[in-house]
Design a protein around this motif. Sequence first.
Motif, mmCIF file in Angstrom:
data_model
loop_
_atom_site.group_PDB
_atom_site.id
_atom_site.type_symbol
_atom_site.label_atom_id
_atom_site.label_comp_id
_atom_site.label_asym_id
_atom_site.label_seq_id
_atom_site.Cartn_x
_atom_site.Cartn_y
_atom_site.Cartn_z
ATOM 1 N N SER A 6 11.376 -25.480 74.092
ATOM 2 C CA SER A 6 10.810 -26.644 73.430
ATOM 3 C C SER A 6 10.342 -26.296 72.022
ATOM 4 O O SER A 6 10.240 -25.134 71.649
ATOM 5 N N PHE A 7 10.063 -27.346 71.258
ATOM 6 C CA PHE A 7 9.409 -27.213 69.958
ATOM 7 C C PHE A 7 8.609 -28.481 69.707
ATOM 8 O O PHE A 7 8.809 -29.497 70.359
ATOM 9 N N ASP A 8 7.671 -28.396 68.766
ATOM 10 C CA ASP A 8 6.845 -29.543 68.411
ATOM 11 C C ASP A 8 7.224 -30.030 67.015
ATOM 12 O O ASP A 8 7.480 -29.220 66.117
ATOM 13 N N VAL A 9 7.250 -31.340 66.847
ATOM 14 C CA VAL A 9 7.487 -31.955 65.545
ATOM 15 C C VAL A 9 6.138 -32.474 65.063
ATOM 16 O O VAL A 9 5.510 -33.281 65.739
ATOM 17 N N VAL A 10 5.683 -31.988 63.917
ATOM 18 C CA VAL A 10 4.384 -32.387 63.371
ATOM 19 C C VAL A 10 4.543 -32.758 61.901
ATOM 20 O O VAL A 10 5.559 -32.467 61.277
ATOM 21 N N SER A 11 3.520 -33.387 61.362
ATOM 22 C CA SER A 11 3.453 -33.694 59.939
ATOM 23 C C SER A 11 2.034 -33.365 59.486
ATOM 24 O O SER A 11 1.124 -34.166 59.663
ATOM 25 N N LYS A 12 1.862 -32.176 58.935
ATOM 26 C CA LYS A 12 0.534 -31.719 58.534
ATOM 27 C C LYS A 12 0.570 -31.230 57.091
ATOM 28 O O LYS A 12 1.589 -30.786 56.599
ATOM 29 N N ALA A 146 18.290 -30.041 63.336
ATOM 30 C CA ALA A 146 19.196 -30.359 62.232
ATOM 31 C C ALA A 146 19.313 -31.872 62.046
ATOM 32 O O ALA A 146 19.323 -32.372 60.921
ATOM 33 N N LEU A 147 19.374 -32.609 63.147
ATOM 34 C CA LEU A 147 19.459 -34.069 63.087
ATOM 35 C C LEU A 147 18.209 -34.666 62.454
ATOM 36 O O LEU A 147 18.293 -35.538 61.582
ATOM 37 N N LEU A 148 17.024 -34.179 62.857
ATOM 38 C CA LEU A 148 15.772 -34.716 62.319
ATOM 39 C C LEU A 148 15.587 -34.353 60.848
ATOM 40 O O LEU A 148 15.011 -35.137 60.087
ATOM 41 N N LYS A 149 16.085 -33.190 60.430
ATOM 42 C CA LYS A 149 15.998 -32.813 59.024
ATOM 43 C C LYS A 149 16.894 -33.713 58.176
ATOM 44 O O LYS A 149 16.565 -34.025 57.028
ATOM 45 N N LYS A 150 18.008 -34.132 58.744
ATOM 46 C CA LYS A 150 18.966 -34.960 58.019
ATOM 47 C C LYS A 150 18.462 -36.394 57.852
ATOM 48 O O LYS A 150 18.712 -37.031 56.836
ATOM 49 N N GLU A 151 17.740 -36.902 58.844
ATOM 50 C CA GLU A 151 17.232 -38.283 58.810
ATOM 51 C C GLU A 151 16.052 -38.395 57.851
ATOM 52 O O GLU A 151 15.346 -37.431 57.611
ATOM 53 N N ASP A 152 15.826 -39.614 57.340
ATOM 54 C CA ASP A 152 14.686 -39.871 56.453
ATOM 55 C C ASP A 152 13.725 -40.815 57.160
ATOM 56 O O ASP A 152 14.036 -41.984 57.359
ATOM 57 N N PHE A 153 12.553 -40.290 57.537
ATOM 58 C CA PHE A 153 11.541 -41.090 58.229
ATOM 59 C C PHE A 153 10.394 -41.475 57.296
ATOM 60 O O PHE A 153 9.443 -42.103 57.726
ATOM 61 N N GLY A 154 10.457 -41.067 56.033
ATOM 62 C CA GLY A 154 9.413 -41.396 55.082
ATOM 63 C C GLY A 154 8.210 -40.471 55.134
ATOM 64 O O GLY A 154 7.237 -40.678 54.422
ATOM 65 N N ILE A 155 8.247 -39.460 55.996
ATOM 66 C CA ILE A 155 7.171 -38.477 56.081
ATOM 67 C C ILE A 155 7.784 -37.084 56.102
ATOM 68 O O ILE A 155 8.965 -36.924 56.410
ATOM 69 N N GLU A 156 6.976 -36.103 55.780
ATOM 70 C CA GLU A 156 7.420 -34.717 55.818
ATOM 71 C C GLU A 156 7.249 -34.185 57.234
ATOM 72 O O GLU A 156 6.175 -34.307 57.820
ATOM 73 N N LEU A 157 8.305 -33.613 57.800
ATOM 74 C CA LEU A 157 8.252 -33.096 59.169
ATOM 75 C C LEU A 157 8.282 -31.569 59.156
ATOM 76 O O LEU A 157 9.004 -30.968 58.376
ATOM 77 N N GLN A 158 7.486 -30.967 60.047
ATOM 78 C CA GLN A 158 7.541 -29.527 60.275
ATOM 79 C C GLN A 158 7.849 -29.304 61.754
ATOM 80 O O GLN A 158 7.459 -30.110 62.599
ATOM 81 N N PHE A 159 8.517 -28.216 62.045
ATOM 82 C CA PHE A 159 8.902 -27.877 63.412
ATOM 83 C C PHE A 159 8.205 -26.577 63.784
ATOM 84 O O PHE A 159 8.449 -25.530 63.177
ATOM 85 N N ILE A 160 7.305 -26.650 64.769
ATOM 86 C CA ILE A 160 6.491 -25.492 65.131
ATOM 87 C C ILE A 160 6.621 -25.214 66.629
ATOM 88 O O ILE A 160 7.185 -26.021 67.371
ATOM 89 N N ASN A 161 6.078 -24.093 67.070
ATOM 90 C CA ASN A 161 6.031 -23.681 68.481
ATOM 91 C C ASN A 161 7.413 -23.668 69.127
ATOM 92 O O ASN A 161 7.594 -24.117 70.244
ATOM 93 N N TYR A 162 8.404 -23.147 68.396
ATOM 94 C CA TYR A 162 9.767 -23.076 68.942
ATOM 95 C C TYR A 162 9.798 -21.989 70.001
ATOM 96 O O TYR A 162 9.585 -20.820 69.720
ATOM 97 N N ARG A 163 10.032 -22.386 71.262
ATOM 98 C CA ARG A 163 10.073 -21.432 72.363
ATOM 99 C C ARG A 163 11.372 -21.561 73.113
ATOM 100 O O ARG A 163 11.788 -22.590 73.505
#
Length: 163
Positions: A6-12, A146-163
């Motif tokens: 899993s991984f978490d998608v956050v915007s911090k 890769a899909l989420l990086k390609k899409e534009d949601f209007g916010i900056e996304l970070q991907f953390i806790n990749y396990r």
Amino acid sequence: MAKDSSFDVVSKVDLPEVSNAVQQAQRELTQRFDFKNSKSSITLENDKIILISDDDFKLKNVVDILESKLVKRGISLRALDYGKPQAAAGDTLRQEVKMVQGIAQDKAKMINKVLKDSKIKVVSSIQGDELRVSGKNKDDLQAAIALLKKEDFGIELQFINYR
């Protein structure tokens, strides 16, 4: 039996970096010739940046200085939410800039929908102001990132806790 990855998608926003950028911008304001005898200032209060200037033109210059310092520090400008300039005391203009922390519920639902529509074999769940994406195959998780990086949601996304 394979364990799910899993991984978490956050915007911090990294608040210490924002604080450093605000201090640098304020220092530049005091040193610039075009801001001599000006009431312009930049201050950081909790999760808001307060911009004060004499007129509209100088306020735009203050915003440019702040944005350049934030970009140099690696803070995305998508994390900023500008309010309307308002008249303040002493013939000045005041503008609040809020920093967006966390993923809003409607944006999280959009991200969830994009992942479901993509037919990638991952499961996503909303957990407060972040999203947890899990799947059996790590390649599927990388495809989801890769899909989420390609899409534009209007916010900056970070991907953390990749396990």
